[in-house]
Scaffold this motif. Structure first.
Motif, short mmCIF file in Angstrom:
data_model
loop_
_atom_site.label_atom_id
_atom_site.label_comp_id
_atom_site.label_asym_id
_atom_site.label_seq_id
_atom_site.Cartn_x
_atom_site.Cartn_y
_atom_site.Cartn_z
N THR A 87 40.79 47.15 34.44
CA THR A 87 41.19 48.21 35.37
C THR A 87 40.59 48.01 36.76
N ALA A 88 39.80 46.96 36.94
CA ALA A 88 39.20 46.70 38.26
C ALA A 88 40.30 46.38 39.27
N PRO A 89 40.15 46.81 40.52
CA PRO A 89 41.17 46.54 41.53
C PRO A 89 41.52 45.07 41.68
N VAL A 90 40.54 44.18 41.52
CA VAL A 90 40.79 42.75 41.73
C VAL A 90 41.69 42.14 40.66
N SER A 95 46.19 45.34 44.74
CA SER A 95 44.92 45.67 45.38
C SER A 95 44.01 44.45 45.48
N PRO A 96 44.51 43.33 46.04
CA PRO A 96 43.70 42.12 46.09
C PRO A 96 42.64 42.19 47.18
N PRO A 97 41.54 41.47 47.02
CA PRO A 97 40.56 41.37 48.10
C PRO A 97 41.13 40.51 49.23
N ASP A 98 40.52 40.59 50.39
CA ASP A 98 40.97 39.75 51.51
C ASP A 98 40.70 38.28 51.23
N ALA A 99 39.68 38.00 50.44
CA ALA A 99 39.32 36.61 50.11
C ALA A 99 38.47 36.63 48.85
N MET A 100 38.33 35.45 48.23
CA MET A 100 37.49 35.33 47.04
C MET A 100 36.69 34.04 47.11
N ALA A 126 40.85 35.34 40.40
CA ALA A 126 41.21 34.11 41.12
C ALA A 126 42.71 33.88 41.07
N ASP A 127 43.33 34.16 39.93
CA ASP A 127 44.77 34.00 39.78
C ASP A 127 45.52 34.94 40.73
N VAL A 128 45.02 36.17 40.86
CA VAL A 128 45.62 37.15 41.78
C VAL A 128 45.52 36.65 43.22
N VAL A 129 44.34 36.18 43.60
CA VAL A 129 44.14 35.70 44.97
C VAL A 129 45.08 34.53 45.26
N LEU A 130 45.26 33.65 44.28
CA LEU A 130 46.18 32.53 44.46
C LEU A 130 47.61 33.00 44.66
N LYS A 131 48.07 33.87 43.79
CA LYS A 131 49.47 34.28 43.87
C LYS A 131 49.76 35.15 45.08
N GLU A 132 48.73 35.84 45.58
CA GLU A 132 48.90 36.68 46.76
C GLU A 132 48.61 35.92 48.05
N ARG A 133 48.36 34.62 47.93
CA ARG A 133 48.15 33.74 49.10
C ARG A 133 46.96 34.18 49.95
N ARG A 158 45.87 21.35 46.88
CA ARG A 158 47.27 21.33 47.29
C ARG A 158 47.88 22.73 47.31
N MET A 159 47.25 23.68 46.61
CA MET A 159 47.69 25.07 46.64
C MET A 159 47.07 25.84 47.80
N GLY A 160 46.18 25.19 48.54
CA GLY A 160 45.53 25.84 49.66
C GLY A 160 44.13 26.33 49.39
N VAL A 161 43.61 26.03 48.19
CA VAL A 161 42.24 26.44 47.86
C VAL A 161 41.24 25.54 48.59
N THR A 162 40.18 26.12 49.09
CA THR A 162 39.11 25.35 49.73
C THR A 162 38.11 24.92 48.67
N ILE A 163 38.00 23.62 48.46
CA ILE A 163 37.04 23.05 47.50
C ILE A 163 35.80 22.64 48.28
N MET A 164 34.69 23.28 47.99
CA MET A 164 33.48 23.06 48.77
C MET A 164 32.31 22.77 47.85
N PRO A 165 32.19 21.53 47.36
CA PRO A 165 31.06 21.20 46.49
C PRO A 165 29.72 21.51 47.17
N ALA A 166 28.75 21.87 46.38
CA ALA A 166 27.44 22.25 46.92
C ALA A 166 26.69 21.01 47.38
N ASN A 167 27.04 20.54 48.58
CA ASN A 167 26.45 19.32 49.15
C ASN A 167 25.79 19.65 50.48
#
Length: 212
Positions: A87-90, A95-100, A126-133, A158-167
């Motif tokens: 039942t959480a908004p996310v 009711s998606p967050p602006d970013a995740m 994460a799935d919601v954030v993806l589908k809501e762009r 390729r879906m637009g996700v930022t992959i940022m390894p902890a480097n």
């Protein structure tokens, strides 16, 4: 036109090593007056106990109170949700967050996001954030990467996700672990378009005087 800074961010922490990254990011988001929806996997709570001096309480409302007091958040600024709190908004595209941000992100979570598994609230968010762009940042903590890990990262990139390894970098002359943590957190905040001064920026030191 550049995107505005987010007013709400879903922050998920998984059981990868690097709990300090997620905790410092939470603190910085609170200081930037961002509304935070926090999700902690059970392994994440174990790792926080192993890698820091924090001992988190067991229930979500108690954790919420703990972080609110620790980071001097305003009332209701941090909301902590259970693993299966559907039942959480996310959990909904209405009711998606602006970013995740998933920080740190295990390769198992990386795989789940890449395949749309949605077995927990964290994965569903994460799935919601993806589908809501909406912007999604994964701070992956693993080494070395297998071909499976790399393929999952490429698929999400390729879906637009930022992959940022902890480097973390070293050009800012870190004096300790906190400086290394701040480097990564600063880069996450940069991609969220949240102004910060956690680190010295490349090229901002005065040029050395030439020898005469």
């Amino acid at each position: 036109m550049s995107q505005p800074s987010p007013r709400s961010v879903a922050l998920a922490m998984t059981g990868a090593s690097g709990a300090q990254y997620g905790l410092r990011l939470l603190q910085c988001l609170v200081e930037a007056d961002v509304q935070v929806s926090l999700m902690l996997s059970r392994p994440a709570q174990v790792v926080i106990g192993m890698e820091t001096d924090l001992s988190l309480p067991g229930r979500s409302r108690e954790i919420e109170r703990f972080f609110t007091e620790r980071y001097h958040a305003r009332d209701g600024q941090i909301r902590v949700y259970d693993r299966e709190q559907w039942t959480a908004p996310v959990a909904s595209g209405s009711s998606p967050p602006d970013a995740m941000v998933i920080c740190p992100c295990t390769t198992a979570t990386l795989s789940a996001v890449a395949t749309g598994a949605s077995r927990s609230l964290l994965e569903r968010a994460a799935d919601v954030v993806l589908k809501e762009r909406r912007p999604l940042i994964l701070v992956v903590r693993e080494t070395p990467f297998s071909e499976v890990h790399l393929e999952n990262m490429l698929k999400l990139a390729r879906m637009g996700v930022t992959i940022m390894p902890a480097n973390p970098a070293f050009y800012h002359h870190p004096q300790g672990v906190d400086d290394l943590v701040d480097f990564m957190v600063s880069r996450v905040l940069d991609h969220l378009r949240i102004p910060n001064a956690l680190i010295r920026r490349w090229g901002t030191e005065p040029e050395p005087e030439p020898d005469e």
